[in-house]
Write a protein that holds these residues in place. Structure first.
Motif, short mmCIF file in Angstrom:
data_model
loop_
_atom_site.label_atom_id
_atom_site.label_comp_id
_atom_site.label_asym_id
_atom_site.label_seq_id
_atom_site.Cartn_x
_atom_site.Cartn_y
_atom_site.Cartn_z
N ARG A 35 -1.01 58.93 -13.92
CA ARG A 35 -2.35 58.48 -13.82
C ARG A 35 -2.47 57.11 -12.74
O ARG A 35 -1.68 56.38 -12.66
CB ARG A 35 -2.92 57.92 -15.19
CG ARG A 35 -3.05 59.22 -16.10
CD ARG A 35 -3.84 58.75 -17.40
NE ARG A 35 -2.84 57.96 -18.03
CZ ARG A 35 -3.21 57.12 -19.30
NH1 ARG A 35 -4.40 57.60 -19.83
NH2 ARG A 35 -2.45 56.06 -19.92
N SER A 36 -3.70 56.72 -12.30
CA SER A 36 -3.86 55.66 -11.59
C SER A 36 -3.55 54.13 -12.32
O SER A 36 -2.80 53.28 -11.57
CB SER A 36 -5.14 55.84 -10.57
OG SER A 36 -6.27 55.55 -11.88
N SER A 37 -3.86 54.27 -13.53
CA SER A 37 -3.70 52.69 -14.17
C SER A 37 -2.35 52.86 -14.52
O SER A 37 -1.53 51.66 -14.24
CB SER A 37 -4.50 52.99 -15.36
OG SER A 37 -4.00 54.28 -16.31
N ASP A 38 -1.40 53.87 -14.49
CA ASP A 38 0.02 53.80 -14.89
C ASP A 38 0.71 53.37 -13.44
O ASP A 38 1.74 52.61 -13.56
CB ASP A 38 0.67 55.06 -15.39
CG ASP A 38 0.01 55.27 -16.79
OD1 ASP A 38 -0.20 54.23 -17.48
OD2 ASP A 38 0.21 56.46 -17.30
N ARG A 41 0.07 49.69 -12.93
CA ARG A 41 1.10 48.62 -13.71
C ARG A 41 2.56 49.00 -13.22
O ARG A 41 3.40 47.91 -13.21
CB ARG A 41 1.04 49.18 -15.32
CG ARG A 41 -0.28 48.56 -15.75
CD ARG A 41 -0.24 48.85 -17.29
NE ARG A 41 -0.13 50.14 -17.71
CZ ARG A 41 -0.83 50.84 -17.99
NH1 ARG A 41 -2.25 50.33 -17.87
NH2 ARG A 41 -0.82 51.97 -18.31
N SER A 42 3.04 50.06 -12.70
CA SER A 42 4.30 50.39 -12.22
C SER A 42 4.65 49.65 -10.96
O SER A 42 5.71 48.83 -10.95
CB SER A 42 4.56 51.88 -12.34
OG SER A 42 5.96 52.01 -11.76
N LEU A 43 3.84 49.78 -10.25
CA LEU A 43 3.91 49.01 -8.71
C LEU A 43 3.33 47.87 -8.56
O LEU A 43 3.76 47.15 -7.62
CB LEU A 43 3.35 50.05 -7.85
CG LEU A 43 4.00 51.57 -7.48
CD1 LEU A 43 3.32 52.42 -6.41
CD2 LEU A 43 5.47 51.52 -7.43
N LYS A 44 2.66 47.34 -9.58
CA LYS A 44 2.07 46.02 -9.73
C LYS A 44 1.08 46.02 -8.49
O LYS A 44 0.95 44.74 -7.73
CB LYS A 44 3.08 44.89 -9.53
CG LYS A 44 4.06 44.95 -10.84
CD LYS A 44 5.15 43.80 -10.59
CE LYS A 44 6.07 43.54 -11.83
NZ LYS A 44 6.89 42.45 -11.68
N SER A 46 -3.12 46.40 -7.73
CA SER A 46 -4.43 46.70 -8.32
C SER A 46 -4.88 48.03 -8.48
O SER A 46 -4.65 48.67 -7.73
CB SER A 46 -5.66 45.62 -7.68
OG SER A 46 -5.79 46.03 -6.58
N ASN A 47 -5.45 48.36 -9.57
CA ASN A 47 -6.09 49.75 -9.92
C ASN A 47 -7.32 50.16 -8.69
O ASN A 47 -7.20 51.01 -8.26
CB ASN A 47 -6.73 49.66 -11.31
CG ASN A 47 -7.09 51.07 -11.47
OD1 ASN A 47 -6.60 52.04 -10.98
ND2 ASN A 47 -7.71 51.13 -12.69
#
Length: 259
Positions: A35-38, A41-44, A46-47
């Motif tokens: 998912r885009s939210s994950d 967070r993984s690549l730091k 922004s969404n």
């Protein structure tokens, strides 16, 4: 080097796009079902940035960013600026939208490359002072010491044509109602203070007054009626003489025949 840190702790360079390697990693993770939210967070990253990159990739298939520094071409080229100055010099009364239409009509600019009205106004403001003064409308009054042709002398200051009203809003002329018009309007006002369209049409036919004047008359008459009612309440009621205002009348005691 990096110029800032986002809320997720990722480093970024202000005003520069995301590196291509990180863009490709975003697309790879999205293709694997993350998912885009994950991904954010993984690549730091922004969404919003992740969503824009994926949306552009799904629409166009492009991974890299758009052209850096803007892709809008400059409309006000030197040739266009020279033509704008020439049009304003030949016809000082032209507006910016008229100059824009003229540029499009004569083919100086392509339909998609015609400068906007604000751009033309900016060009006119930035013209050299000598061109701008030449393009401004001239004062028709003769200069001091210039010869005045016969028949062009100014009228005397005391004459009606020599007097000029000061600049500003002109005073509105009051409508003078005849006796028949006032009586007709007053009679209708006693029947109803808010006449409808049919009633106003009948009044217009009977008084030869426009509908706007009839509306204003009724509005002023309602204001006058409210003002009179307020004065009566403040004065203790109408009909009391100054000497008897506030004094109670004596009650009559006795029968009808009692004097």
């Amino acid at each position: 080097g990096p110029s800032g840190v986002n809320q997720l702790g990722g480093l970024f360079l202000n005003g520069r796009p995301l590196p291509t390697c990180k863009r490709q990693r975003i697309i790879e993770l999205a293709a694997s079902g993350v998912r885009s939210s994950d991904i954010s967070r993984s690549l730091k990253v922004s969404n919003g940035c992740v969503s824009k990159i994926l949306g552009r990739f799904y629409r166009t298939g492009a991974v890299g960013p758009k052209a850096v520094g803007g892709s809008k071409p400059r409309m006000a080229t030197p040739e266009v600026v020279a033509r704008i100055a020439r049009l304003k010099l030949e016809r000082p009364g032209l507006f910016a939208w008229e100059i824009r239409r003229q540029l499009h009509h004569e083919g100086t600019c392509a339909p998609s490359g015609t400068p906007s009205v604000s751009s033309i106004n900016r060009v006119l403001r930035n013209l050299p002072s000598d061109l701008r003064l030449a393009a401004e409308p001239r004062d028709p009054r003769p200069q001091a010491g210039a010869a005045i042709p016969p028949g062009a002398q100014h009228p005397p200051q005391g004459s009606a044509s020599g007097r000029r009203l000061p600049p500003g809003p002109r005073p509105r002329s009051r409508t003078v109602f005849s006796r028949q018009q006032s009586e007709t309007l007053e009679k209708e006002f006693q029947l109803g203070q808010y006449p409808d369209t049919i009633t106003r049409e009948k009044l217009a036919a009977a008084t030869q007054l426009p509908d706007t004047t009839i509306r204003v008359w009724f509005s002023n008459r309602r204001a006058k009626s409210r003002r009179e009612a307020k004065q009566q309440l403040e004065g203790g009621g109408a009909g009391d003489s100054p000497g008897t205002a506030g004094r109670a009348r004596p009650r009559r005691v006795g029968g009808p025949g009692t004097p």
